[in-house]
Design an enzyme around this catalytic site. Sequence first.
Site, PDB file in Angstrom:
ATOM      1  N   CYS A 365       0.840  -1.200   0.000  1.00 48.22           N
ATOM      2  CA  CYS A 365       0.000   0.000   0.000  1.00 48.22           C
ATOM      3  C   CYS A 365       0.878   1.255   0.000  1.00 48.22           C
ATOM      4  CB  CYS A 365      -0.955  -0.031   1.195  1.00 48.22           C
ATOM      5  SG  CYS A 365      -2.366   1.090   1.030  1.00 48.22           S
ATOM      6  N   HIS A 492      -3.484  -5.348   0.263  1.00 47.05           N
ATOM      7  CA  HIS A 492      -2.922  -5.870   1.515  1.00 47.05           C
ATOM      8  C   HIS A 492      -2.961  -7.397   1.492  1.00 47.05           C
ATOM      9  CE1 HIS A 492      -2.563  -2.126   3.940  1.00 47.05           C
ATOM     10  NE2 HIS A 492      -3.498  -1.695   3.103  1.00 47.05           N
ATOM     11  N   GLU A 494      -1.439  -9.510   3.206  1.00 50.83           N
ATOM     12  CA  GLU A 494      -1.300 -10.158   4.512  1.00 50.83           C
ATOM     13  C   GLU A 494      -2.630 -10.642   5.087  1.00 50.83           C
ATOM     14  OE1 GLU A 494      -1.451  -5.630   5.456  1.00 50.83           O
ATOM     15  OE2 GLU A 494      -0.774  -6.972   3.851  1.00 50.83           O
TER      16      GLU A 494
END
Length: 566
Positions: A365, A492, A494
């Site tokens: 990001c 993102h 993750e």
Amino acid sequence: MDRTQKDPYLNTDAGTMSPFEHGEVFVLDDGGEVDLDLGNYERFLDIKLTRDNNITTGKIYQSVIDKERRGDYLGKTVQVVPHITDAIQEWIERVAAIPVDGKEGPADVCVIELGGTIGDIESMPFIEALGQFSYRVGAGNFCLVHVSLVPVLNVVGEQKTKPTQHSVRGLRSQGLMPNILACRSTTELEEQVKDKLSQFCHVPFENIITLYDVSNIWHVPLLLRDQKAHEAILKVLDLKGVACEPALGEWTARAKFCDKLHEPVRIAMVGKYTGLSDSYLSVLKALLHASVACRRKLYIDWVPASDLEIATAQENPDAYRSAWSLLKGADGVLVPGGFGDRGVEGKILAAKYARENRKPYLGICLGMQTAVIEFARSVLGMQDANSTEFNAHTRNPCVIFMPEGSKTHMGGTMRLGSRRTYFQVKDCKSAKLYGNRSFVDERHRHRYEVNPEMVPLLEDAGLCFTGKDETGRRMEIVELPQHPYFIGVQFHPEFKSRPGKPSAVFLGLIAAASGQLDAWLKKGTAKPYAVSNGIPAIKPHINGTPTKLVNGPLDGIYYNGNGLHV
């Protein structure tokens, strides 16, 4: 099994809360911004939750007030009891019927977490609602597992039961009777301590579970199984005749394998909230998943981004030298997402160092945006290149505010949730890491994006935007083709990493940092690695030689020499 979490704060969601207070904001597929606890449940259970699986006091009060304004209560006086408590129970029953595991039909069991501490004023409506709920649904349909701390006095090593006794007394006074006690402690509960808890808390001895410190978090389900916690729950819910034994073979192998990891891999985490690791919890988990897949013991070096800046060299030379020493000594660099201008110049310097010194780099990001800004400054010579988030008057706006965003309201106005990214180049590292698919769905949370007007200039200079949205004007993935590993992603990744199913770009970072990237790219790393007898089925190689597994303890993730147990 369904999953619902109740948070007693008045915010409608976690989107506007500071990471210093509540840790990271976890984003769901539907764009819900929730507490990091829901992220833990998604990872452990490998399910997809929705924004309605997170109940806050703010959401409940808002729904009741909306009904009152519409006249749904027919002129009655609206009160906490019964209107708020009824709304809580209705929400639970509605959400519990929505499948979250990809299967059809409602779940057999809905797990509800009531956050907060017994005695908190803000929790009282939820406790009252669950007390009413347990009475209404009756025995066999409600099981209360009370989680409590049993502290150990360091001087004599005595396990103290008083905190648990008092919290159980508080629960009972508010109409809730715990069926099971889950006791957190540094050591396993002694028999006489369990006897005492059973006697004073009116809970059967076999229903007192001890959750003591273990070498890694994946041992916790094994602790629960070994103490037959599942049998206690099934007995209370009258499900013993229909439930199967826990299938934890692969989970057991992973937990044991993780304990044997020895060879290190060091990642420099260059961020703004380095004082609180929970601010980057999903990033840490994704790095752990990837490091296990690469048979490496993960070390995190926290680098405060602002300490890399020239101003710090004058104000605090020791901090400046320490930050740069950690950055240069790491095997790879990760710049996570964030908001605000503090530390941005340090993140840009970290991207510059990684690019110029061919150090594996992953930007997420804002970490992608700072890499683009750095490239424009250093390679294109645009000295004032910046994001309009940090300099609204820059002559070279590399990153701009998204047209559909709101500048007056903060909550829920970003580009949120699962969005599709289409690969523009087949022969690139990111596409190979994702298994050579034509597109990938990842979760987003951002207000600013790479300026599409500047993309041709950046690409002519050697930056490659390998992933874009369906319009082709929104940049999703950026790479430096000639660099060993330099990737930035607007999304993102993750949030979708799972134990045994590491995120592709995180796996790429760890593989590059440990000299294994070429081997992983040839094998097609989009397929989740398998574990057999504790050993990954895919055996990475270094320079053509299989890596050797060396026995040794794993005390968790380590950062700057200190243990962070995950």
